[in-house]
Design an enzyme around this catalytic site. Sequence first.
Site, PDB file in Angstrom:
ATOM      1  N   ASP A   1       0.585   5.863  -5.951  1.00  0.00           N
ATOM      2  CA  ASP A   1       0.562   5.031  -4.997  1.00  0.00           C
ATOM      3  C   ASP A   1       2.122   5.398  -4.496  1.00  0.00           C
ATOM      4  O   ASP A   1       2.362   5.397  -3.301  1.00  0.00           O
ATOM      5  CB  ASP A   1       0.794   3.514  -5.595  1.00  0.00           C
ATOM      6  CG  ASP A   1      -0.347   2.747  -5.759  1.00  0.00           C
ATOM      7  OD1 ASP A   1      -1.128   3.428  -6.413  1.00  0.00           O
ATOM      8  OD2 ASP A   1      -0.528   1.836  -5.148  1.00  0.00           O
TER       9      ASP A   1
ATOM     10  N   LYS B   1      -3.872   1.286  -9.368  1.00  0.00           N
ATOM     11  CA  LYS B   1      -5.501   1.079  -9.066  1.00  0.00           C
ATOM     12  C   LYS B   1      -6.180   1.407 -10.286  1.00  0.00           C
ATOM     13  O   LYS B   1      -7.241   1.259 -10.305  1.00  0.00           O
ATOM     14  CB  LYS B   1      -5.713   1.471  -7.595  1.00  0.00           C
ATOM     15  CG  LYS B   1      -4.869   1.374  -6.516  1.00  0.00           C
ATOM     16  CD  LYS B   1      -4.895  -0.264  -6.316  1.00  0.00           C
ATOM     17  CE  LYS B   1      -3.686  -0.270  -5.190  1.00  0.00           C
ATOM     18  NZ  LYS B   1      -2.307  -0.059  -5.701  1.00  0.00           N
TER      19      LYS B   1
ATOM     20  N   CYS C   1       6.270   3.828 -13.330  1.00  0.00           N
ATOM     21  CA  CYS C   1       7.449   3.505 -12.769  1.00  0.00           C
ATOM     22  C   CYS C   1       8.028   2.428 -13.864  1.00  0.00           C
ATOM     23  O   CYS C   1       7.577   1.501 -14.092  1.00  0.00           O
ATOM     24  CB  CYS C   1       7.819   3.241 -11.314  1.00  0.00           C
ATOM     25  SG  CYS C   1       6.858   4.377 -10.499  1.00  0.00           S
TER      26      CYS C   1
ATOM     27  N   GLU D   1       0.114  -0.593   1.523  1.00  0.00           N
ATOM     28  CA  GLU D   1       1.677  -1.075   1.001  1.00  0.00           C
ATOM     29  C   GLU D   1       2.664  -0.881   2.084  1.00  0.00           C
ATOM     30  O   GLU D   1       2.720   0.198   2.724  1.00  0.00           O
ATOM     31  CB  GLU D   1       2.128  -0.642  -0.179  1.00  0.00           C
ATOM     32  CG  GLU D   1       1.234  -0.957  -1.470  1.00  0.00           C
ATOM     33  CD  GLU D   1       1.640  -0.333  -2.787  1.00  0.00           C
ATOM     34  OE1 GLU D   1       1.092  -0.686  -4.042  1.00  0.00           O
ATOM     35  OE2 GLU D   1       2.559   0.364  -2.875  1.00  0.00           O
TER      36      GLU D   1
ATOM     37  N   SER E   1       4.078  -3.194  -2.507  1.00  0.00           N
ATOM     38  CA  SER E   1       4.252  -2.621  -3.846  1.00  0.00           C
ATOM     39  C   SER E   1       5.049  -3.642  -4.626  1.00  0.00           C
ATOM     40  O   SER E   1       5.790  -4.572  -3.992  1.00  0.00           O
ATOM     41  CB  SER E   1       5.127  -1.531  -3.811  1.00  0.00           C
ATOM     42  OG  SER E   1       5.920  -1.136  -4.880  1.00  0.00           O
TER      43      SER E   1
END
Length: 581
Positions: free
Chosen positions: A107, A150, A220, A469, A495
């Site tokens: 993403d 996802k 992240c 997003e 996000s």
Amino acid sequence: MGCTQCLDYHSGLGALIPLFLGRVNEAVGLRSRVVVEGIDRAGMRALLKACGLIDEEFNRPFVGVVNSWNEMHPGHKHFRQIAEAVKEGIRLAGGVPFEFNTIAICDGIAQGHQGMCYVLPSREVIADSIELVAQAEQLDGLVFLAACDKIVPGMLMAMLRINVPSIMVTGGPMLPGVFKGRSLAVYEIREAVGLYRRGLLTEEEFREMEDCICPVVGSCSMMGTANTMSCVAESLGLTLPGCATTHAVYSKKLREAKLSGIQVMRLIERGVKPSDIITDRSFENAMRVVVAVGGSSNALLHIPAIAHEIGIRITLDDFDRVSRTTPHLVDLKPSGPYTLKDLDDAGGIPAVMKELSPLLHLDERSVMLCTLRDILKKAKNRNREVIRSLDNPVHEEGSLAILRGSLAPNGAVVKQTAVSPSMRVHTGPAKVFESCENAVQAILDGKVQRGDVVVIRYEGPKGGPGMREMLAATSVLVGMGLGDSTALVTDGRFSGSTRGPCVGHVSPEAASGGPIAIVQDGDLITINIDERKLDLHLSEEEIKRRLANWKPPAPRVTRGYLARYAEAVTSADQGAILKRG
């Protein structure tokens, strides 16, 4: 089942292996027998021998190792090593592993451009591709390797849909970056763009931050969607305890992978499927964990889609009910000071669930072949500043709030724990944009002022298509010093790293003729989180008049997967699942 049957996830392997060796051939109902048993199956056996199998292996369970390894995805780049550890565990327990792959889109790399249109739709491709392989080759069990936004929900959808003995190994967060003595996550370099444009950060400082903010592989290091969904997988009982927060580069992750390979064999031996574990109460537990740890608003898309695969309906009202009755206990980045490492050091999701235990359904089962109650007996909260107690929460309510009103008749969502007290109730004039890119440019050009309500529309599941997003816009708002005074409302999504008064998933979306389609510059919009309201200050007659004159724009995409997706996708308030038939 009692705790004596619950795998001790801190123990060595030696005591576990005898559970399977010598007994695995007694397993009943192995699907793979249809592939390899009988004289008429000589051709299938010959093809498997071409892959290196020997005759003895035809008597053992065939276990798929579903890998989402990807060279362009930091959350998944380490998965080759994790897959090898899983396969070692399967072999130790007497099974035959077969590794196969599915796609994984990052993403973060897809942010701020048309690539983001493809990210949410990839969830369905992931689930479908796994179903195709597992069902075509009649695998007896599956181990799913996933880490990010996802991929985790797509694999959980496949797990519940296929419904053979299964376990998930989540890949783990990356360690936080360190810049000028502060622990950082990747969203902070996006916000630094605005700081740089305002002269509050030098080019040298900006480059230094960029170079150190993602120091290793992993998801992240914040409670974004990736780690939120890993927490969901664990709290549903579909991973080893502690797996969600074990960091990607820790050796413990490899041990978890090996133990998961062993444990899937135990599930196969006993014929325990996901449908034997998951109930509506499991999902309520997972939702409570999400809102207690400040989880991403994307959970409102993914949890209903996962539940749908097993015939359970989760609504926006379910989320709001759970969030109103679950305190926020863990104040993690992006809205709080702590990192995923802090959470892991404090005891991870088992410690969170132990604090939540009075609110949870403790008799739900797990892949450990015991109950949540049994697992939590071993959990310890090692830092009560990081993981608060029910009587000392960060906030009295959980992270997510569902808003409704004349602008969102079918609902919208805000991450309320990321909103400052001064912006929980806000009325301002609309600044309307037809895409995220146009909004970002206007913000950077100083065309958005304090108090405005930025409206970004035609970014929903159908209109985007793909429901992008809006992280690029929210990050620039923060960086330009508008994050605590300017709201953003969209039929797109956010996000998990978004913070501030940002309302997403507005339903019906603009492309379906929702009221967001007829908002004009200067119209007043009120966001009232406390009263769960999102209202457009127009009379009912004026809204009807404008909607009567509204005409849907031409589709942005007319060929390829996105065109098919736009035709089949449902609204965000239904989880953006695809229509069947």
